[in-house]
Design a protein around this motif. Structure first.
Motif, PDB file in Angstrom:
ATOM      1  N   THR A 113       1.965   0.409  -9.880  1.00  0.00           N
ATOM      2  CA  THR A 113       1.047   0.540 -10.557  1.00  0.00           C
ATOM      3  C   THR A 113      -0.344  -0.025 -10.338  1.00  0.00           C
ATOM      4  O   THR A 113       0.446  -1.213  -9.153  1.00  0.00           O
ATOM      5  CB  THR A 113       0.498  -0.359 -11.853  1.00  0.00           C
ATOM      6  OG1 THR A 113       0.569  -1.472 -11.702  1.00  0.00           O
ATOM      7  CG2 THR A 113       0.988   0.271 -12.577  1.00  0.00           C
ATOM      8  N   GLU A 114      -1.974  -0.317 -10.219  1.00  0.00           N
ATOM      9  CA  GLU A 114      -2.516  -0.949  -9.402  1.00  0.00           C
ATOM     10  C   GLU A 114      -2.246  -2.202  -9.824  1.00  0.00           C
ATOM     11  O   GLU A 114      -2.773  -3.569  -8.946  1.00  0.00           O
ATOM     12  CB  GLU A 114      -4.364  -0.672 -10.026  1.00  0.00           C
ATOM     13  CG  GLU A 114      -5.024  -1.253  -8.953  1.00  0.00           C
ATOM     14  CD  GLU A 114      -6.573   0.170  -9.266  1.00  0.00           C
ATOM     15  OE1 GLU A 114      -7.615  -1.090  -9.987  1.00  0.00           O
ATOM     16  OE2 GLU A 114      -6.317   1.375 -10.326  1.00  0.00           O
ATOM     17  N   ASN A 115      -2.149  -2.491 -10.503  1.00  0.00           N
ATOM     18  CA  ASN A 115      -1.777  -3.641 -11.069  1.00  0.00           C
ATOM     19  C   ASN A 115      -1.177  -5.027 -10.197  1.00  0.00           C
ATOM     20  O   ASN A 115      -0.776  -6.142  -9.947  1.00  0.00           O
ATOM     21  CB  ASN A 115      -2.025  -4.226 -12.940  1.00  0.00           C
ATOM     22  CG  ASN A 115      -3.311  -4.178 -13.573  1.00  0.00           C
ATOM     23  OD1 ASN A 115      -4.239  -3.933 -13.138  1.00  0.00           O
ATOM     24  ND2 ASN A 115      -3.242  -4.372 -15.111  1.00  0.00           N
ATOM     25  N   GLN A 116       0.497  -4.060  -9.859  1.00  0.00           N
ATOM     26  CA  GLN A 116       1.075  -4.527  -9.157  1.00  0.00           C
ATOM     27  C   GLN A 116       0.969  -4.827  -8.290  1.00  0.00           C
ATOM     28  O   GLN A 116       1.237  -5.912  -7.162  1.00  0.00           O
ATOM     29  CB  GLN A 116       2.228  -3.613  -9.451  1.00  0.00           C
ATOM     30  CG  GLN A 116       3.388  -4.007 -11.184  1.00  0.00           C
ATOM     31  CD  GLN A 116       4.463  -2.566 -11.259  1.00  0.00           C
ATOM     32  OE1 GLN A 116       4.067  -1.441 -10.495  1.00  0.00           O
ATOM     33  NE2 GLN A 116       5.460  -3.326 -11.436  1.00  0.00           N
ATOM     34  N   PHE A 117       0.035  -3.196  -7.276  1.00  0.00           N
ATOM     35  CA  PHE A 117      -0.543  -3.829  -6.019  1.00  0.00           C
ATOM     36  C   PHE A 117      -1.762  -5.150  -6.187  1.00  0.00           C
ATOM     37  O   PHE A 117      -1.352  -5.280  -5.299  1.00  0.00           O
ATOM     38  CB  PHE A 117      -0.997  -2.934  -5.754  1.00  0.00           C
ATOM     39  CG  PHE A 117      -2.021  -2.669  -4.480  1.00  0.00           C
ATOM     40  CD1 PHE A 117      -1.621  -2.323  -3.039  1.00  0.00           C
ATOM     41  CD2 PHE A 117      -3.415  -2.652  -4.516  1.00  0.00           C
ATOM     42  CE1 PHE A 117      -1.966  -2.210  -2.372  1.00  0.00           C
ATOM     43  CE2 PHE A 117      -4.038  -2.150  -3.709  1.00  0.00           C
ATOM     44  CZ  PHE A 117      -3.650  -2.226  -2.553  1.00  0.00           C
ATOM     45  N   ILE A 118      -2.004  -5.378  -6.324  1.00  0.00           N
ATOM     46  CA  ILE A 118      -3.425  -6.293  -6.309  1.00  0.00           C
ATOM     47  C   ILE A 118      -2.540  -7.404  -6.926  1.00  0.00           C
ATOM     48  O   ILE A 118      -2.349  -8.905  -6.027  1.00  0.00           O
ATOM     49  CB  ILE A 118      -4.342  -6.383  -7.830  1.00  0.00           C
ATOM     50  CG1 ILE A 118      -5.342  -4.847  -7.652  1.00  0.00           C
ATOM     51  CG2 ILE A 118      -4.753  -7.712  -8.057  1.00  0.00           C
ATOM     52  CD1 ILE A 118      -5.616  -4.984  -8.934  1.00  0.00           C
ATOM     53  N   HIS A 119      -1.319  -7.496  -7.566  1.00  0.00           N
ATOM     54  CA  HIS A 119      -0.344  -9.162  -7.293  1.00  0.00           C
ATOM     55  C   HIS A 119       0.283  -9.353  -6.360  1.00  0.00           C
ATOM     56  O   HIS A 119       0.184 -10.126  -5.863  1.00  0.00           O
ATOM     57  CB  HIS A 119       0.245  -9.094  -8.212  1.00  0.00           C
ATOM     58  CG  HIS A 119       1.319  -9.790  -8.804  1.00  0.00           C
ATOM     59  ND1 HIS A 119       1.335 -11.259  -8.817  1.00  0.00           N
ATOM     60  CD2 HIS A 119       2.843 -10.181  -8.582  1.00  0.00           C
ATOM     61  CE1 HIS A 119       2.110 -12.050  -8.905  1.00  0.00           C
ATOM     62  NE2 HIS A 119       3.090 -11.801  -8.470  1.00  0.00           N
ATOM     63  N   GLU A 120       0.931  -8.220  -5.454  1.00  0.00           N
ATOM     64  CA  GLU A 120       1.615  -8.407  -4.304  1.00  0.00           C
ATOM     65  C   GLU A 120       0.562  -9.064  -3.150  1.00  0.00           C
ATOM     66  O   GLU A 120       0.536  -9.144  -2.163  1.00  0.00           O
ATOM     67  CB  GLU A 120       1.791  -6.731  -4.131  1.00  0.00           C
ATOM     68  CG  GLU A 120       3.373  -7.028  -5.259  1.00  0.00           C
ATOM     69  CD  GLU A 120       4.433  -5.634  -4.802  1.00  0.00           C
ATOM     70  OE1 GLU A 120       3.860  -4.769  -2.998  1.00  0.00           O
ATOM     71  OE2 GLU A 120       4.845  -4.476  -5.584  1.00  0.00           O
ATOM     72  N   LEU A 147       1.062  -1.275  -0.312  1.00  0.00           N
ATOM     73  CA  LEU A 147       0.238   0.167   0.186  1.00  0.00           C
ATOM     74  C   LEU A 147       0.868   1.283  -0.251  1.00  0.00           C
ATOM     75  O   LEU A 147       0.771   2.054  -0.670  1.00  0.00           O
ATOM     76  CB  LEU A 147      -1.152   0.060   1.143  1.00  0.00           C
ATOM     77  CG  LEU A 147      -2.134   1.051   0.957  1.00  0.00           C
ATOM     78  CD1 LEU A 147      -2.535   1.088  -0.256  1.00  0.00           C
ATOM     79  CD2 LEU A 147      -2.900   1.128   1.974  1.00  0.00           C
ATOM     80  N   ASP A 148       2.218   1.146   0.577  1.00  0.00           N
ATOM     81  CA  ASP A 148       2.913   2.211   0.751  1.00  0.00           C
ATOM     82  C   ASP A 148       3.382   2.746  -0.609  1.00  0.00           C
ATOM     83  O   ASP A 148       3.433   4.393  -0.973  1.00  0.00           O
ATOM     84  CB  ASP A 148       4.074   2.168   1.664  1.00  0.00           C
ATOM     85  CG  ASP A 148       3.556   2.361   3.226  1.00  0.00           C
ATOM     86  OD1 ASP A 148       2.818   2.510   3.446  1.00  0.00           O
ATOM     87  OD2 ASP A 148       3.725   1.643   4.485  1.00  0.00           O
ATOM     88  N   HIS A 149       3.829   1.967  -0.883  1.00  0.00           N
ATOM     89  CA  HIS A 149       4.022   1.893  -3.058  1.00  0.00           C
ATOM     90  C   HIS A 149       3.251   1.968  -3.250  1.00  0.00           C
ATOM     91  O   HIS A 149       3.321   2.875  -4.421  1.00  0.00           O
ATOM     92  CB  HIS A 149       4.854   0.615  -2.799  1.00  0.00           C
ATOM     93  CG  HIS A 149       6.527   0.250  -2.789  1.00  0.00           C
ATOM     94  ND1 HIS A 149       7.025   0.747  -2.704  1.00  0.00           N
ATOM     95  CD2 HIS A 149       6.403  -1.107  -1.888  1.00  0.00           C
ATOM     96  CE1 HIS A 149       8.308   0.228  -1.936  1.00  0.00           C
ATOM     97  NE2 HIS A 149       7.943  -1.299  -1.372  1.00  0.00           N
ATOM     98  N   LEU A 150       1.925   2.081  -3.484  1.00  0.00           N
ATOM     99  CA  LEU A 150       1.055   2.158  -4.196  1.00  0.00           C
ATOM    100  C   LEU A 150       0.883   3.403  -4.071  1.00  0.00           C
ATOM    101  O   LEU A 150       0.972   4.499  -5.058  1.00  0.00           O
ATOM    102  CB  LEU A 150      -0.235   1.509  -4.202  1.00  0.00           C
ATOM    103  CG  LEU A 150      -1.647   2.042  -5.134  1.00  0.00           C
ATOM    104  CD1 LEU A 150      -1.313   1.835  -6.711  1.00  0.00           C
ATOM    105  CD2 LEU A 150      -2.608   1.397  -4.469  1.00  0.00           C
ATOM    106  N   ASN A 151       0.767   4.241  -2.624  1.00  0.00           N
ATOM    107  CA  ASN A 151       0.167   5.817  -2.278  1.00  0.00           C
ATOM    108  C   ASN A 151       1.915   6.314  -3.158  1.00  0.00           C
ATOM    109  O   ASN A 151       1.611   7.437  -3.446  1.00  0.00           O
ATOM    110  CB  ASN A 151       0.129   5.446  -1.106  1.00  0.00           C
ATOM    111  CG  ASN A 151      -0.963   5.586  -0.959  1.00  0.00           C
ATOM    112  OD1 ASN A 151      -1.903   4.778  -0.878  1.00  0.00           O
ATOM    113  ND2 ASN A 151      -1.443   4.588   1.229  1.00  0.00           N
TER     114      ASN A 151
END
Length: 69
Positions: free
Chosen positions: A42-49, A33-37
């Motif tokens: 990207t949103e897709n990388q966040f979902i994957h993580e 979440l910190d990396h996304l903010n």
């Protein structure tokens, strides 16, 4: 450096292992979440993580509950 010798070895209880597993999952989700903010992923990388962290959490929980403690 002091080396402590424990002849029996320390094995955490199921509760300690479950708590550690939950803490690890929360830490990984927080980091994602910190990396996304920060705009680093990207949103897709966040979902994957998140999916990877959740898969690891579920696998570890199964291993804990199925262990012969």
């Amino acid at each position: 450096m002091t080396v402590r010798f424990n002849p029996k070895g320390y094995k955490p209880t199921k509760k300690e292992r479950i708590d550690h597993n939950i803490d690890t999952f929360e830490r990984k989700v927080g980091k994602a979440l910190d990396h996304l903010n920060a705009g680093e992923t990207t949103e897709n990388q966040f979902i994957h993580e998140i999916n990877v962290a959740h898969g690891n959490y579920k696998r570890n929980q199964r291993a804990i509950y199925n262990s012969e403690d």
